[in-house]
Enzyme design. Structure first.
Site, mmCIF file in Angstrom:
data_model
loop_
_atom_site.group_PDB
_atom_site.id
_atom_site.type_symbol
_atom_site.label_atom_id
_atom_site.label_comp_id
_atom_site.label_asym_id
_atom_site.label_seq_id
_atom_site.Cartn_x
_atom_site.Cartn_y
_atom_site.Cartn_z
ATOM 1 N N LYS A 99 0.834 -1.210 0.000
ATOM 2 C CA LYS A 99 0.000 0.000 0.000
ATOM 3 C C LYS A 99 0.871 1.264 0.000
ATOM 4 O O LYS A 99 0.633 2.191 -0.768
ATOM 5 C CB LYS A 99 -0.938 0.014 1.223
ATOM 6 C CG LYS A 99 -1.822 -1.225 1.331
ATOM 7 C CD LYS A 99 -2.716 -1.196 2.553
ATOM 8 C CE LYS A 99 -1.998 -1.190 3.894
ATOM 9 N NZ LYS A 99 -1.231 -2.424 4.195
ATOM 10 N N ARG A 141 -9.463 1.762 8.586
ATOM 11 C CA ARG A 141 -9.121 0.395 8.975
ATOM 12 C C ARG A 141 -10.211 -0.261 9.794
ATOM 13 O O ARG A 141 -10.064 -1.409 10.194
ATOM 14 C CB ARG A 141 -7.858 0.435 9.838
ATOM 15 C CG ARG A 141 -6.603 0.162 9.065
ATOM 16 C CD ARG A 141 -5.469 0.454 10.020
ATOM 17 N NE ARG A 141 -4.413 -0.461 9.890
ATOM 18 C CZ ARG A 141 -3.257 -0.156 9.301
ATOM 19 N NH1 ARG A 141 -3.072 1.013 8.747
ATOM 20 N NH2 ARG A 141 -2.299 -1.023 9.271
ATOM 21 N N ARG A 179 11.932 -6.068 4.589
ATOM 22 C CA ARG A 179 11.705 -4.634 4.313
ATOM 23 C C ARG A 179 12.658 -3.768 5.135
ATOM 24 O O ARG A 179 12.852 -3.988 6.324
ATOM 25 C CB ARG A 179 10.264 -4.251 4.676
ATOM 26 C CG ARG A 179 10.055 -2.739 4.706
ATOM 27 C CD ARG A 179 8.618 -2.348 4.773
ATOM 28 N NE ARG A 179 7.959 -2.721 6.005
ATOM 29 C CZ ARG A 179 6.677 -2.483 6.255
ATOM 30 N NH1 ARG A 179 5.926 -1.890 5.349
ATOM 31 N NH2 ARG A 179 6.137 -2.853 7.391
ATOM 32 N N ARG A 185 11.507 -1.868 10.830
ATOM 33 C CA ARG A 185 10.478 -1.396 11.752
ATOM 34 C C ARG A 185 10.315 -2.359 12.925
ATOM 35 O O ARG A 185 10.348 -3.561 12.750
ATOM 36 C CB ARG A 185 9.147 -1.248 11.005
ATOM 37 C CG ARG A 185 8.951 0.130 10.449
ATOM 38 C CD ARG A 185 7.773 0.261 9.536
ATOM 39 N NE ARG A 185 6.526 -0.316 9.999
ATOM 40 C CZ ARG A 185 5.391 -0.284 9.305
ATOM 41 N NH1 ARG A 185 5.373 0.324 8.120
ATOM 42 N NH2 ARG A 185 4.298 -0.836 9.750
ATOM 43 N N ARG A 190 -0.626 -8.368 13.694
ATOM 44 C CA ARG A 190 -1.176 -7.369 12.756
ATOM 45 C C ARG A 190 -2.068 -8.050 11.712
ATOM 46 O O ARG A 190 -3.089 -7.499 11.307
ATOM 47 C CB ARG A 190 -0.028 -6.602 12.079
ATOM 48 C CG ARG A 190 0.625 -5.581 13.024
ATOM 49 C CD ARG A 190 1.990 -5.135 12.537
ATOM 50 N NE ARG A 190 1.972 -4.499 11.253
ATOM 51 C CZ ARG A 190 3.034 -4.413 10.448
ATOM 52 N NH1 ARG A 190 4.193 -4.927 10.822
ATOM 53 N NH2 ARG A 190 2.934 -3.810 9.287
HETATM 54 P P1 AP5 Z 1 4.885 -1.676 1.733
HETATM 55 O O1 AP5 Z 1 4.518 -0.811 0.573
HETATM 56 O O2 AP5 Z 1 5.720 -1.098 2.816
HETATM 57 O O3 AP5 Z 1 3.572 -2.399 2.314
HETATM 58 P P2 AP5 Z 1 2.354 -1.816 3.151
HETATM 59 O O4 AP5 Z 1 1.114 -2.473 2.635
HETATM 60 O O5 AP5 Z 1 2.381 -0.324 3.158
HETATM 61 O O6 AP5 Z 1 2.705 -2.439 4.567
HETATM 62 P P3 AP5 Z 1 2.695 -1.814 6.034
HETATM 63 O O7 AP5 Z 1 3.333 -2.862 6.906
HETATM 64 O O8 AP5 Z 1 3.295 -0.446 6.075
HETATM 65 O O9 AP5 Z 1 1.171 -1.726 6.296
HETATM 66 P P4 AP5 Z 1 0.473 -1.720 7.607
HETATM 67 O O10 AP5 Z 1 -0.892 -1.380 7.136
HETATM 68 O O11 AP5 Z 1 0.562 -2.938 8.429
HETATM 69 O O12 AP5 Z 1 1.268 -0.631 8.490
HETATM 70 P P5 AP5 Z 1 1.016 0.909 8.791
HETATM 71 O O13 AP5 Z 1 2.304 1.591 8.753
HETATM 72 O O14 AP5 Z 1 -0.123 1.437 7.977
HETATM 73 O O15 AP5 Z 1 5.619 -2.970 1.132
HETATM 74 C C1 AP5 Z 1 6.136 -3.989 1.987
HETATM 75 C C2 AP5 Z 1 7.469 -4.518 1.413
HETATM 76 O O16 AP5 Z 1 7.207 -5.171 0.163
HETATM 77 C C3 AP5 Z 1 8.503 -3.417 1.095
HETATM 78 O O17 AP5 Z 1 9.779 -3.936 1.363
HETATM 79 C C4 AP5 Z 1 8.317 -3.147 -0.414
HETATM 80 O O18 AP5 Z 1 9.533 -2.699 -1.018
HETATM 81 C C5 AP5 Z 1 7.911 -4.535 -0.929
HETATM 82 N N1 AP5 Z 1 6.957 -4.485 -2.035
HETATM 83 C C6 AP5 Z 1 5.895 -3.650 -2.174
HETATM 84 N N2 AP5 Z 1 5.203 -3.941 -3.302
HETATM 85 C C7 AP5 Z 1 5.862 -4.997 -3.889
HETATM 86 C C8 AP5 Z 1 5.609 -5.767 -5.083
HETATM 87 N N3 AP5 Z 1 4.539 -5.521 -5.872
HETATM 88 N N4 AP5 Z 1 6.477 -6.780 -5.366
HETATM 89 C C9 AP5 Z 1 7.532 -7.046 -4.545
HETATM 90 N N5 AP5 Z 1 7.826 -6.358 -3.411
HETATM 91 C C10 AP5 Z 1 6.973 -5.344 -3.084
HETATM 92 O O19 AP5 Z 1 0.467 0.841 10.298
HETATM 93 C C11 AP5 Z 1 1.314 0.534 11.374
HETATM 94 C C12 AP5 Z 1 0.535 0.620 12.697
HETATM 95 O O20 AP5 Z 1 0.015 1.955 12.884
HETATM 96 C C13 AP5 Z 1 -0.703 -0.279 12.796
HETATM 97 O O21 AP5 Z 1 -0.360 -1.602 13.210
HETATM 98 C C14 AP5 Z 1 -1.536 0.485 13.848
HETATM 99 O O22 AP5 Z 1 -1.063 0.259 15.139
HETATM 100 C C15 AP5 Z 1 -1.275 1.935 13.493
HETATM 101 N N6 AP5 Z 1 -2.258 2.487 12.539
HETATM 102 C C16 AP5 Z 1 -2.003 2.960 11.279
HETATM 103 N N7 AP5 Z 1 -3.143 3.376 10.698
HETATM 104 C C17 AP5 Z 1 -4.140 3.174 11.600
HETATM 105 C C18 AP5 Z 1 -5.541 3.385 11.568
HETATM 106 N N8 AP5 Z 1 -6.170 3.895 10.494
HETATM 107 N N9 AP5 Z 1 -6.270 3.049 12.664
HETATM 108 C C19 AP5 Z 1 -5.670 2.562 13.768
HETATM 109 N N10 AP5 Z 1 -4.345 2.316 13.855
HETATM 110 C C20 AP5 Z 1 -3.582 2.621 12.777
#
Ligand code: AP5
Length: 218
Positions: A13, A87, A126, A159, A170
């Protein structure tokens, strides 16, 4: 154009939101990045969110909804892409209400689909630039110099919440609290599905064509 991304951790994402920002000028609103930035700066919001994030749980709705209200104030006519919000169903309802008040409804909700072992492997390899949120992957997209960002030369980190046990948590939280949004957006006829395991450029093309189709519709 107003777009939200749904999908499990590691689905790509953040990677695709950054591309939409670079290519189409959409404001990238990443709740995870905003929360991590607040944590690093030691703000009240950061302190309130810290425990939840460490445990792989969601931060309470009222905190993130308040954050999004602020973020929407800086969105220009080009629109936005949100990766990480909504979410939960209450977050989606709140977003619809905020956008309704502005007279600018959501256009597309993109669902990233991918199998679990592949996503877990991605997160284990990552590396992230904590200052810009730019991510690399030691298996598929390594930086030119290990541990160093190609863009600003700063150090890359892994991270805290990418440890295996937190990733498992998660993924469970995603299934329980975020998956119901798939039906929510399907019923609203806004859902577009993409194969998260396809190469980055193919995923980007699929998203761009879904957005173009929405743009062209009356
Ligand atoms: P990446 O693009 O980093 O993936 P992502 O889907 O963004 O993964 P996240 O782990 O960041 O998502 P998340 O939703 O768990 O965490 P967030 O930070 O939002 O890609 C992953 C890896 O794959 C990278 O190495 C990339 O290079 C590689 N890659 C990407 N695309 C590829 C492809 N097509 N082919 C090959 N490789 C690829 O949230 C963290 C925490 O914050 C949550 O746990 C929660 O506690 C809190 N939080 C955030 N938002 C909320 C909310 N709305 N409500 C409540 N709590 C929240």
């Amino acid at each position: 154009m107003r777009v939200v991304f749904l999908g499990p951790p590691g689905a790509g994402k953040g990677t695709q939101a950054r591309l939409l920002h670079e290519r189409f000028g959409l404001a990238q609103i990443s709740t995870g990045d905003i929360l991590r930035e607040n944590l690093a700066r030691g703000t009240e919001l950061g302190r309130e969110a810290e425990g939840y994030m460490e445990r792989g749980q969601l931060v309470p709705d009222e905190l993130v909804i308040g954050m999004i209200e602020q973020e929407l104030l800086r969105v220009t006519a080009a629109g936005f892409v949100m990766d990480g919000f909504p979410r939960t169903v209450p977050q989606a309802v709140a977003l619809d209400a905020m956008l309704g008040r502005r007279g600018t409804p959501l256009n597309v909700a993109v669902l990233f689909k991918g199998d679990r072992p592949a996503l877990v492997a991605r997160l284990a390899s990552r590396w992230t630039n904590p200052r810009t949120g730019r991510t690399y992957n030691t298996l598929t997209n390594p930086p030119k110099v290990a541990g160093i960002c190609d863009e600003d030369g700063g150090p890359l980190i892994q991270r805290e919440d990418d440890r295996r046990e937190t990733v498992t948590k998660r993924l469970e939280v995603y299934d329980r609290q975020t998956k119901p949004l798939v039906d929510y957006y399907r019923k609203a006829r806004k859902l577009v599905e993409v194969d998260a395991l396809a190469p980055v450029e193919s995923v980007a093309e699929r998203i761009a064509s879904a957005i173009a189709a929405e743009h062209a519709s009356p």
